[in-house]
Design a protein around this motif. Structure first.
Motif, mmCIF file in Angstrom:
data_model
loop_
_atom_site.group_PDB
_atom_site.id
_atom_site.type_symbol
_atom_site.label_atom_id
_atom_site.label_comp_id
_atom_site.label_asym_id
_atom_site.label_seq_id
_atom_site.Cartn_x
_atom_site.Cartn_y
_atom_site.Cartn_z
ATOM 1 N N VAL A 1 46.978 -39.000 111.119
ATOM 2 C CA VAL A 1 46.193 -38.106 110.271
ATOM 3 C C VAL A 1 46.875 -36.737 110.149
ATOM 4 C CG1 VAL A 1 43.979 -36.913 110.000
ATOM 5 C CG2 VAL A 1 44.047 -39.273 110.854
ATOM 6 N N GLN A 2 46.990 -36.249 108.901
ATOM 7 C CA GLN A 2 47.582 -34.950 108.604
ATOM 8 C C GLN A 2 46.480 -33.968 108.206
ATOM 9 O OE1 GLN A 2 51.031 -34.670 108.967
ATOM 10 N NE2 GLN A 2 50.880 -36.808 109.654
ATOM 11 N N ARG A 3 46.796 -32.693 108.202
ATOM 12 C CA ARG A 3 45.843 -31.661 107.807
ATOM 13 C C ARG A 3 45.408 -31.893 106.351
ATOM 14 N NH1 ARG A 3 44.159 -26.775 109.486
ATOM 15 N NH2 ARG A 3 43.580 -25.230 107.931
ATOM 16 N N GLY A 4 44.113 -31.881 106.100
ATOM 17 C CA GLY A 4 43.582 -32.059 104.750
ATOM 18 C C GLY A 4 43.216 -33.493 104.410
ATOM 19 N N ASP A 5 43.565 -34.463 105.283
ATOM 20 C CA ASP A 5 43.241 -35.865 105.017
ATOM 21 C C ASP A 5 41.745 -36.130 105.156
ATOM 22 O OD1 ASP A 5 45.823 -36.665 104.526
ATOM 23 O OD2 ASP A 5 46.198 -37.357 106.566
ATOM 24 N N THR A 6 41.245 -37.068 104.364
ATOM 25 C CA THR A 6 39.894 -37.601 104.534
ATOM 26 C C THR A 6 40.016 -39.118 104.528
ATOM 27 O OG1 THR A 6 39.404 -37.785 102.173
ATOM 28 C CG2 THR A 6 38.903 -35.666 103.234
ATOM 29 N N LEU A 7 38.963 -39.799 104.938
ATOM 30 C CA LEU A 7 38.995 -41.256 104.940
ATOM 31 C C LEU A 7 39.221 -41.775 103.522
ATOM 32 C CD1 LEU A 7 38.671 -43.276 107.269
ATOM 33 C CD2 LEU A 7 36.366 -43.707 106.450
ATOM 34 N N TYR A 8 38.653 -41.089 102.530
ATOM 35 C CA TYR A 8 38.811 -41.509 101.138
ATOM 36 C C TYR A 8 40.256 -41.332 100.674
ATOM 37 C CZ TYR A 8 38.527 -41.329 96.044
ATOM 38 O OH TYR A 8 38.749 -41.533 94.711
ATOM 39 N N SER A 9 40.876 -40.171 100.985
ATOM 40 C CA SER A 9 42.247 -39.930 100.526
ATOM 41 C C SER A 9 43.235 -40.876 101.197
ATOM 42 C CB SER A 9 42.661 -38.470 100.782
ATOM 43 O OG SER A 9 42.784 -38.194 102.166
ATOM 44 N N ILE A 10 42.994 -41.185 102.480
ATOM 45 C CA ILE A 10 43.872 -42.128 103.187
ATOM 46 C C ILE A 10 43.704 -43.533 102.595
ATOM 47 C CG2 ILE A 10 44.360 -43.218 105.406
ATOM 48 C CD1 ILE A 10 43.446 -40.580 106.742
ATOM 49 N N GLY A 11 42.451 -43.928 102.365
ATOM 50 C CA GLY A 11 42.209 -45.239 101.768
ATOM 51 C C GLY A 11 42.822 -45.352 100.388
ATOM 52 N N ARG A 12 42.742 -44.260 99.606
ATOM 53 C CA ARG A 12 43.330 -44.240 98.270
ATOM 54 C C ARG A 12 44.844 -44.434 98.339
ATOM 55 N NH1 ARG A 12 43.288 -38.474 96.518
ATOM 56 N NH2 ARG A 12 45.110 -38.494 97.861
ATOM 57 N N ASP A 13 45.507 -43.728 99.262
ATOM 58 C CA ASP A 13 46.964 -43.791 99.346
ATOM 59 C C ASP A 13 47.475 -45.122 99.879
ATOM 60 O OD1 ASP A 13 47.137 -41.269 98.325
ATOM 61 O OD2 ASP A 13 47.412 -40.265 100.243
ATOM 62 N N PHE A 14 46.641 -45.821 100.667
ATOM 63 C CA PHE A 14 47.080 -47.104 101.210
ATOM 64 C C PHE A 14 46.372 -48.276 100.533
ATOM 65 C CE2 PHE A 14 48.344 -44.210 104.623
ATOM 66 C CZ PHE A 14 49.619 -44.678 104.902
ATOM 67 N N ASP A 15 45.653 -47.996 99.423
ATOM 68 C CA ASP A 15 44.928 -49.029 98.676
ATOM 69 C C ASP A 15 43.968 -49.817 99.571
ATOM 70 O OD1 ASP A 15 46.108 -48.465 96.219
ATOM 71 O OD2 ASP A 15 47.816 -49.756 96.627
ATOM 72 N N GLN A 16 43.256 -49.100 100.415
ATOM 73 C CA GLN A 16 42.274 -49.731 101.287
ATOM 74 C C GLN A 16 40.895 -49.121 101.044
ATOM 75 O OE1 GLN A 16 43.215 -52.278 102.690
ATOM 76 N NE2 GLN A 16 45.310 -52.110 103.410
ATOM 77 N N SER A 17 39.873 -49.913 101.264
ATOM 78 C CA SER A 17 38.498 -49.429 101.130
ATOM 79 C C SER A 17 38.155 -48.500 102.292
ATOM 80 C CB SER A 17 37.546 -50.625 101.122
ATOM 81 O OG SER A 17 36.288 -50.285 101.606
ATOM 82 N N PRO A 18 37.491 -47.348 102.025
ATOM 83 C CA PRO A 18 37.041 -46.488 103.124
ATOM 84 C C PRO A 18 36.162 -47.258 104.108
ATOM 85 C CG PRO A 18 36.853 -45.318 101.042
ATOM 86 C CD PRO A 18 37.201 -46.747 100.709
ATOM 87 N N GLY A 19 35.399 -48.224 103.592
ATOM 88 C CA GLY A 19 34.560 -49.041 104.469
ATOM 89 C C GLY A 19 35.384 -49.877 105.435
ATOM 90 N N ASP A 20 36.514 -50.432 104.936
ATOM 91 C CA ASP A 20 37.398 -51.208 105.804
ATOM 92 C C ASP A 20 38.009 -50.316 106.881
ATOM 93 O OD1 ASP A 20 37.056 -53.701 104.712
ATOM 94 O OD2 ASP A 20 38.749 -53.551 103.342
ATOM 95 N N LEU A 21 38.506 -49.139 106.467
ATOM 96 C CA LEU A 21 39.117 -48.223 107.427
ATOM 97 C C LEU A 21 38.108 -47.833 108.517
ATOM 98 C CD1 LEU A 21 41.160 -45.834 105.092
ATOM 99 C CD2 LEU A 21 41.980 -47.811 106.380
ATOM 100 N N ARG A 22 36.873 -47.612 108.089
ATOM 101 C CA ARG A 22 35.826 -47.223 109.030
ATOM 102 C C ARG A 22 35.578 -48.342 110.049
ATOM 103 N NH1 ARG A 22 31.204 -45.580 105.538
ATOM 104 N NH2 ARG A 22 30.556 -47.747 105.719
ATOM 105 N N ALA A 23 35.582 -49.595 109.563
ATOM 106 C CA ALA A 23 35.327 -50.736 110.447
ATOM 107 C C ALA A 23 36.516 -50.993 111.376
ATOM 108 C CB ALA A 23 35.034 -51.986 109.610
ATOM 109 N N TRP A 24 37.729 -50.971 110.814
ATOM 110 C CA TRP A 24 38.920 -51.271 111.632
ATOM 111 C C TRP A 24 39.101 -50.249 112.755
ATOM 112 C CZ3 TRP A 24 42.575 -51.771 106.803
ATOM 113 C CH2 TRP A 24 42.231 -52.934 106.090
#
Length: 220
Positions: free
Chosen positions: A18-41
């Motif tokens: 995680v970098q400064r300014g990241d959110t679960l949504y921005s990370i999911g967007r950049d890696f083409d993953q659902s925020p829900g998946d990231l939250r579960a994993w």
């Protein structure tokens, strides 16, 4: 934390730092993953608690399929074609024709303008509290909740492997993650969550990057 682009680099084990300014949504967007998946994993009870330097999984654990996996698998196939790189201009134009075939509709009536928030690239649509918010095109709900700061109650719909739409600041969310919705179906009620006024923030993304919705929505 505010929405900002991340470095989009995962280590060999499928983790991102995680970098400064990241959110679960921005990370999911950049890696083409659902925020829900990231939250579960990553077993995140509160998605807002990301910390700089924290390692989070951005690839599915062994034996687990990601809801957004089709987007990732499409990339190697395209890259394998000999003419893929020289025809980059052609590849950019092709998705536009496919987008137009979706026959987008306005998600709600009201005066529209570019978002007043500098880090958001979509449009704000003015309206009244409780006003219906509709799915602009048929798709699947990949996110429905209030776990991303600055967006309030938000719904994200995935329409194709490359296209998704965002509906933020809702008063009430009427759909659930994993649900399939039809074009024109009500998915939320307009509100002012995480906003200083009642409005709908609407965004269309292609391959994780925002595009001008006015070029896809019908004139009115």
């Amino acid at each position: 934390m505010t929405l900002a682009g991340c470095a989009s680099t995962a280590d060999s084990e499928g983790y991102y730092t995680v970098q400064r300014g990241d959110t679960l949504y921005s990370i999911g967007r950049d890696f083409d993953q659902s925020p829900g998946d990231l939250r579960a994993w990553n077993r995140l009870s509160n998605p807002n608690d990301l910390e700089v330097g924290q390692r989070i999984r951005v690839r599915p654990p062994v034996g687990v399929a990601a809801r957004t996996a089709p987007t990732r698998s499409a990339k190697p196939a395209a890259a394998a074609r000999p003419a893929a790189k020289p025809a980059s201009k052609e590849k950019e134009e092709a998705p536009l024709a496919a987008d137009e075939k979706l026959d987008w509709i306005w998600p709600t009536p009201g005066k529209s303008a570019p978002s007043a928030d500098s880090y958001k690239k979509g449009i704000d649509i003015a309206g009244s509290s409780g006003q219906s918010v509709l799915a602009s095109a048929a798709g699947k709900v990949t996110y429905a909740g209030r776990g991303i700061r600055g967006y309030g109650n938000m719904v994200i719909l995935k329409h194709t492997p490359t296209l998704l739409s965002v509906y933020a600041h809702n008063k009430t969310i009427l759909v659930k993650e994993g649900q399939t919705v039809t074009r024109g179906q009500q998915i939320a009620e307009m509100g002012d969550t995480d906003s200083d006024k009642v409005k709908l923030y609407f965004e269309i993304r292609r391959n994780g990057k925002p595009v001008n919705p006015m070029g896809l929505l019908p004139p009115r």
